[in-house]
Design an enzyme around this catalytic site. Structure first.
Site, PDB file in Angstrom:
ATOM      1  N   HIS A  41     -35.756  10.308 -18.710  1.00  0.00           N
ATOM      2  CA  HIS A  41     -34.203  10.406 -17.716  1.00  0.00           C
ATOM      3  C   HIS A  41     -34.699  10.568 -16.416  1.00  0.00           C
ATOM      4  O   HIS A  41     -35.673  11.438 -16.220  1.00  0.00           O
ATOM      5  CB  HIS A  41     -33.338  11.376 -18.580  1.00  0.00           C
ATOM      6  CG  HIS A  41     -31.981  10.800 -17.995  1.00  0.00           C
ATOM      7  ND1 HIS A  41     -31.544  11.299 -16.742  1.00  0.00           N
ATOM      8  CD2 HIS A  41     -31.212  10.118 -18.365  1.00  0.00           C
ATOM      9  CE1 HIS A  41     -30.315  10.878 -16.562  1.00  0.00           C
ATOM     10  NE2 HIS A  41     -29.825  10.072 -17.651  1.00  0.00           N
ATOM     11  N   ASP A  78     -29.188   7.547 -25.217  1.00  0.00           N
ATOM     12  CA  ASP A  78     -29.448   6.054 -25.975  1.00  0.00           C
ATOM     13  C   ASP A  78     -30.217   6.023 -27.174  1.00  0.00           C
ATOM     14  O   ASP A  78     -30.275   5.178 -27.855  1.00  0.00           O
ATOM     15  CB  ASP A  78     -30.195   5.040 -25.060  1.00  0.00           C
ATOM     16  CG  ASP A  78     -29.066   4.895 -23.925  1.00  0.00           C
ATOM     17  OD1 ASP A  78     -29.536   4.879 -22.751  1.00  0.00           O
ATOM     18  OD2 ASP A  78     -27.985   4.412 -24.080  1.00  0.00           O
TER      19      ASP A  78
HETATM   20  C1  SDX Z   1     -29.813   5.811 -19.348  1.00  0.00           C
HETATM   21  O1  SDX Z   1     -29.287   7.701 -14.697  1.00  0.00           O
HETATM   22  C2  SDX Z   1     -28.557   7.642 -15.737  1.00  0.00           C
HETATM   23  O2  SDX Z   1     -27.781   8.855 -15.760  1.00  0.00           O
HETATM   24  C3  SDX Z   1     -28.707   6.778 -16.753  1.00  0.00           C
HETATM   25  C4  SDX Z   1     -27.891   7.262 -18.207  1.00  0.00           C
HETATM   26  C5  SDX Z   1     -26.395   6.998 -17.701  1.00  0.00           C
HETATM   27  O3  SDX Z   1     -25.781   7.511 -18.521  1.00  0.00           O
HETATM   28  O4  SDX Z   1     -26.105   6.268 -16.757  1.00  0.00           O
HETATM   29  O5  SDX Z   1     -28.180   8.357 -18.389  1.00  0.00           O
HETATM   30  C6  SDX Z   1     -28.255   6.297 -19.236  1.00  0.00           C
HETATM   31  O6  SDX Z   1     -29.985   4.859 -18.566  1.00  0.00           O
HETATM   32  C7  SDX Z   1     -30.608   6.809 -19.954  1.00  0.00           C
HETATM   33  C8  SDX Z   1     -32.266   6.148 -19.739  1.00  0.00           C
HETATM   34  C9  SDX Z   1     -32.184   4.900 -20.816  1.00  0.00           C
HETATM   35  N1  SDX Z   1     -33.585   4.265 -20.584  1.00  0.00           N
HETATM   36  C10 SDX Z   1     -34.489   4.532 -21.944  1.00  0.00           C
HETATM   37  O7  SDX Z   1     -34.315   5.342 -22.576  1.00  0.00           O
HETATM   38  C11 SDX Z   1     -35.781   3.747 -21.653  1.00  0.00           C
HETATM   39  C12 SDX Z   1     -36.913   4.565 -21.750  1.00  0.00           C
HETATM   40  N2  SDX Z   1     -36.981   5.363 -20.729  1.00  0.00           N
HETATM   41  C13 SDX Z   1     -37.624   5.056 -19.370  1.00  0.00           C
HETATM   42  O8  SDX Z   1     -37.998   3.705 -19.183  1.00  0.00           O
HETATM   43  C14 SDX Z   1     -37.700   6.143 -18.431  1.00  0.00           C
HETATM   44  O9  SDX Z   1     -37.579   7.526 -19.066  1.00  0.00           O
HETATM   45  C15 SDX Z   1     -36.637   6.120 -17.436  1.00  0.00           C
HETATM   46  C16 SDX Z   1     -36.240   4.808 -16.857  1.00  0.00           C
HETATM   47  C17 SDX Z   1     -35.311   6.364 -18.096  1.00  0.00           C
HETATM   48  C18 SDX Z   1     -36.837   6.917 -16.144  1.00  0.00           C
HETATM   49  O10 SDX Z   1     -37.916   6.469 -15.802  1.00  0.00           O
HETATM   50  P1  SDX Z   1     -38.902   7.230 -14.717  1.00  0.00           P
HETATM   51  O11 SDX Z   1     -38.100   7.613 -13.781  1.00  0.00           O
HETATM   52  O12 SDX Z   1     -40.188   6.421 -14.556  1.00  0.00           O
HETATM   53  O13 SDX Z   1     -38.945   8.501 -15.505  1.00  0.00           O
HETATM   54  P2  SDX Z   1     -39.923   9.615 -15.002  1.00  0.00           P
HETATM   55  O14 SDX Z   1     -40.363   9.746 -13.421  1.00  0.00           O
HETATM   56  O15 SDX Z   1     -39.239  10.904 -15.271  1.00  0.00           O
HETATM   57  O16 SDX Z   1     -41.427   9.480 -15.836  1.00  0.00           O
HETATM   58  C19 SDX Z   1     -42.186  10.675 -15.531  1.00  0.00           C
HETATM   59  C20 SDX Z   1     -43.627  10.075 -16.524  1.00  0.00           C
HETATM   60  C21 SDX Z   1     -44.004   8.867 -15.782  1.00  0.00           C
HETATM   61  O17 SDX Z   1     -45.522   8.690 -15.879  1.00  0.00           O
HETATM   62  P3  SDX Z   1     -46.219   8.918 -14.965  1.00  0.00           P
HETATM   63  O18 SDX Z   1     -46.101   7.965 -13.739  1.00  0.00           O
HETATM   64  O19 SDX Z   1     -46.174  10.379 -14.486  1.00  0.00           O
HETATM   65  O20 SDX Z   1     -47.817   8.955 -15.372  1.00  0.00           O
HETATM   66  O21 SDX Z   1     -43.009   9.943 -17.736  1.00  0.00           O
HETATM   67  C22 SDX Z   1     -43.507   8.376 -17.977  1.00  0.00           C
HETATM   68  C23 SDX Z   1     -43.317   7.540 -16.847  1.00  0.00           C
HETATM   69  O22 SDX Z   1     -44.359   6.416 -16.973  1.00  0.00           O
HETATM   70  N3  SDX Z   1     -42.192   8.011 -19.058  1.00  0.00           N
HETATM   71  C24 SDX Z   1     -42.408   7.744 -20.283  1.00  0.00           C
HETATM   72  C25 SDX Z   1     -41.252   7.457 -20.815  1.00  0.00           C
HETATM   73  N4  SDX Z   1     -40.394   7.654 -19.887  1.00  0.00           N
HETATM   74  C26 SDX Z   1     -41.011   8.145 -18.640  1.00  0.00           C
HETATM   75  N5  SDX Z   1     -43.527   7.313 -21.079  1.00  0.00           N
HETATM   76  C27 SDX Z   1     -43.312   7.175 -22.281  1.00  0.00           C
HETATM   77  N6  SDX Z   1     -42.004   6.889 -22.734  1.00  0.00           N
HETATM   78  C28 SDX Z   1     -40.814   6.965 -21.938  1.00  0.00           C
HETATM   79  N7  SDX Z   1     -39.799   6.602 -22.646  1.00  0.00           N
END
Ligand code: SDX
Length: 392
Positions: free
Chosen positions: A270, A327
Site C-alpha cells: 500500500h 483487496d
Molecule cells: C488500493 O491509496 C489508497 O488508499 C488505495 C486504496 C483505497 O482504498 O483507495 O487503499 C485501494 O488501491 C489498495 C492497493 C491495491 N493494489 C494492489 O494490491 C496491487 C499490488 N500492490 C502494489 O502494486 C503496490 O503495493 C501498490 C501499488 C499498492 C503500492 O506500490 P508502491 O507505491 O510501489 O509501494 P511501495 O513504494 O510501498 O513499494 C515498496 C517496495 C517496492 O520495491 P523497491 O522499489 O523498494 O525495490 O515494495 C515493492 C515495490 O516494488 N512492492 C511489492 C508489492 N508492493 C510493493 N512487491 C511485491 N508485491 C507487491 N504487492
C-alpha cells in the site's frame, strides 16, 4: 483549505489538501471516518449511516437516517434513455467500461443538479449518484449475461435492493439473504472512503475546475479500474486461483521478490499502510462469518490465508512492510456471494462513490478553493532553435 495545492519556490510541488473526512495512520494501521474507527463502523453501523456521516459530518439520529434513506430511494431509478445506452456496448464489455460510460452519460441528463455553487443542487447530485450506482452496476451485470434489467424495489434496503437487481429475475421472487446482505453492506462500508487515494484525488482534481459532478465521478471510476488500485480485487482473486494450491505459493512469493519479474502479489502492499490494512482484518473476519453461516468453503480462502502467513514471515515482505490490503480477501467473499470477478471493481466503485461525492462536496463548498494545478520537475532539453526538416 480543501483543494488548495501548496507550492514551494523549488517547484517541487506538494499536492496537498485539507480534509476532515478520513484519517489514516499508515504506520499504526489506523483508519477513522470523522473520528470513528473503521472496525467499529464495520461492526456496528450500516453503509447508509456511514454515507450520511461522510456527507454530513455526524452520525445521524434515527429520524435523520430514515429521511436520508428515503431521499436516496427517490433517485434509485435510471432514466429510460440511459437503459438504451447499455445496448451500445458489446455484451462482453468489462462492467467498469460500462460504468464509466453510463455515469459519464448522467452528465447529459440532469441540469437541475449541476449548478455546483448551489449547496442544495450539489447534495441532489450526490444523492443521485449514491442512489443510482447500485442500479447502474446491477444493469451492467445483467447486460453482460443477457438477462433483463430489474427495476429497483425501494421496499428493500440499499444493499438488499442491489442484491435483488443483480441476482433476481422477473420470473421468480427474490428473497434477500440477511447474512449476505449484512456482509455486503459491511464490504461497502470498508470501501466507502480512504483519504486522498488516486481515484479520489482524480475526482477532486476534475471537480476543482467546476466540471459536471457526474463527469467527475466517471473520471474517478476510470482511475479506480487500474490493477494497482481498485482493480486489484479482481487481480488478487485471479492470482489466488492461478496459484491454486498452497504448494505453489513459494513459486509466486519468489516471483514477487524477483526484480526482473514484473509480477507483484496482488492485494499486498500500500502507498500509505506500512502495517496491516485495518480493512483487511475486517474483511478476513467477514469471510469466516459468511462461510460458516452459509456453510460454504472455497479452497481459495485457505490459499489466501496460507499465502498471507508465508509472506508475513518472509524477510522481503517484512522489510518492505508489505501487508495484505483491502483487496486481498474481498474477492474471496464476493465470489462466494456469486459475483463474477469482473464485477468486483464495479462494487468497489459503487461503495467509493460515497467517499468521492463527500470529498467533492467538501472541496467545492470551500470558498477558498482553487483549481488544482500540480507542478512538475522539468527533465527535458534546455532551450534550443528550430531546425528545418531538410537540414535534419
Ligand atoms: C488500493 O491509496 C489508497 O488508499 C488505495 C486504496 C483505497 O482504498 O483507495 O487503499 C485501494 O488501491 C489498495 C492497493 C491495491 N493494489 C494492489 O494490491 C496491487 C499490488 N500492490 C502494489 O502494486 C503496490 O503495493 C501498490 C501499488 C499498492 C503500492 O506500490 P508502491 O507505491 O510501489 O509501494 P511501495 O513504494 O510501498 O513499494 C515498496 C517496495 C517496492 O520495491 P523497491 O522499489 O523498494 O525495490 O515494495 C515493492 C515495490 O516494488 N512492492 C511489492 C508489492 N508492493 C510493493 N512487491 C511485491 N508485491 C507487491 N504487492
Amino acid at each position: 483549505q480543501s483543494g488548495m495545492f501548496t507550492y514551494d519556490p523549488g517547484f517541487t510541488s506538494t499536492a496537498s489538501c485539507e480534509s476532515g473526512l478520513t484519517y489514516i495512520d499508515g504506520d499504526q494501521g489506523v483508519l477513522l471516518h470523522r473520528g470513528y474507527p473503521i472496525g467499529q463502523l464495520a461492526e456496528q453501523s450500516s453503509f447508509m449511516e456511514v454515507a450520511y456521516l461522510l456527507l454530513n459530518h455526524e452520525l445521524p439520529s434515527k429520524d435523520e437516517l430514515d429521511t436520508f434513506i428515503y431521499t436516496i430511494s427517490r433517485h434509485t431509478m435510471l432514466h429510460e434513455q440511459l437503459a438504451q445506452f447499455y445496448r451500445g456496448f458489446r455484451r462482453d464489455a468489462h462492467p467498469m467500461a460500462v460504468m464509466c460510460g453510463v455515469v459519464g452519460a448522467l452528465s447529459a441528463f440532469y441540469h437541475d443538479s449541476t449548478d455546483i455553487a448551489d449547496p442544495h443542487q450539489r447534495m441532489v447530485a450526490s444523492h443521485r449518484l449514491i442512489a443510482k450506482m447500485p442500479t447502474i452496476a446491477a444493469m451492467a451485470h445483467k447486460y453482460s449475461i443477457g438477462q433483463p434489467f430489474l427495476y429497483p424495489d425501494n421496499s428493500l434496503s440499499y444493499t438488499g435492493n442491489f442484491l435483488r437487481m443483480t441476482f433476481g429475475v422477473p420470473a421468480e421472487p427474490y428473497v434477500v439473504n440477511p447474512v449476505v446482505e449484512k456482509a455486503l453492506d459491511r464490504i461497502f462500508i470498508l470501501h466507502a472512503d480512504h483519504e486522498q487515494n488516486a481515484s479520489t484525488s482524480t475526482v477532486r482534481l476534475a471537480g476543482s475546475s467546476g466540471a459536471n459532478p457526474f463527469a467527475c465521478i466517471a473520471a474517478g471510476i476510470a482511475c479506480l479500474w487500474g490493477p494497482a488500485h481498485g482493480g486489484a480485487n479482481e487481480a488478487a482473486l485471479n492470482m489466488l486461483r492461478e496459484i491454486g494450491t498452497p504448494e505453489k505459493i513459494p513459486e509466486y512469493i519468489a516471483r514477487a521478490k524477483d526484480k526482473n519479474d514484473p509480477f507483484r502479489l496482488m492485494g499486498f502492499g500500500h502507498r500509505v499502510y506500512k502495517n496491516y490494512d485495518p480493512r483487511a482484518t475486517v474483511m478476513q473476519q467477514t469471510v469466516r462469518e459468511v462461510f460458516e453461516s452459509l456453510n460454504v468453503s472455497d479452497p481459495v480462502f485457505e490459499t489466501a490465508l496460507r499465502l498471507e502467513e508465508i509472506a508475513l514471515k518472509d524477510d522481503y515482505f517484512v522489510e518492505k512492510k508489505l501487508f495484505p490490503n483491502v483487496d486481498f480477501y474481498s474477492g474471496v467473499i464476493l465470489s462466494a456471494i456469486g459475483f463474477p470477478t469482473t464485477m468486483f471493481t464495479a462494487l468497489f466503485a459503487l461503495a467509493r462513490t460515497v467517499g468521492w461525492v463527500a470529498q467533492w462536496n467538501e472541496m467545492i463548498s470551500d470558498p477558498e478553493q482553487k483549481i488544482g494545478r500540480p507542478r512538475q520537475l522539468y527533465t527535458g532539453p534546455t532551450q534550443r532553435d528550430y531546425v528545418p526538416v531538410d537540414r535534419r
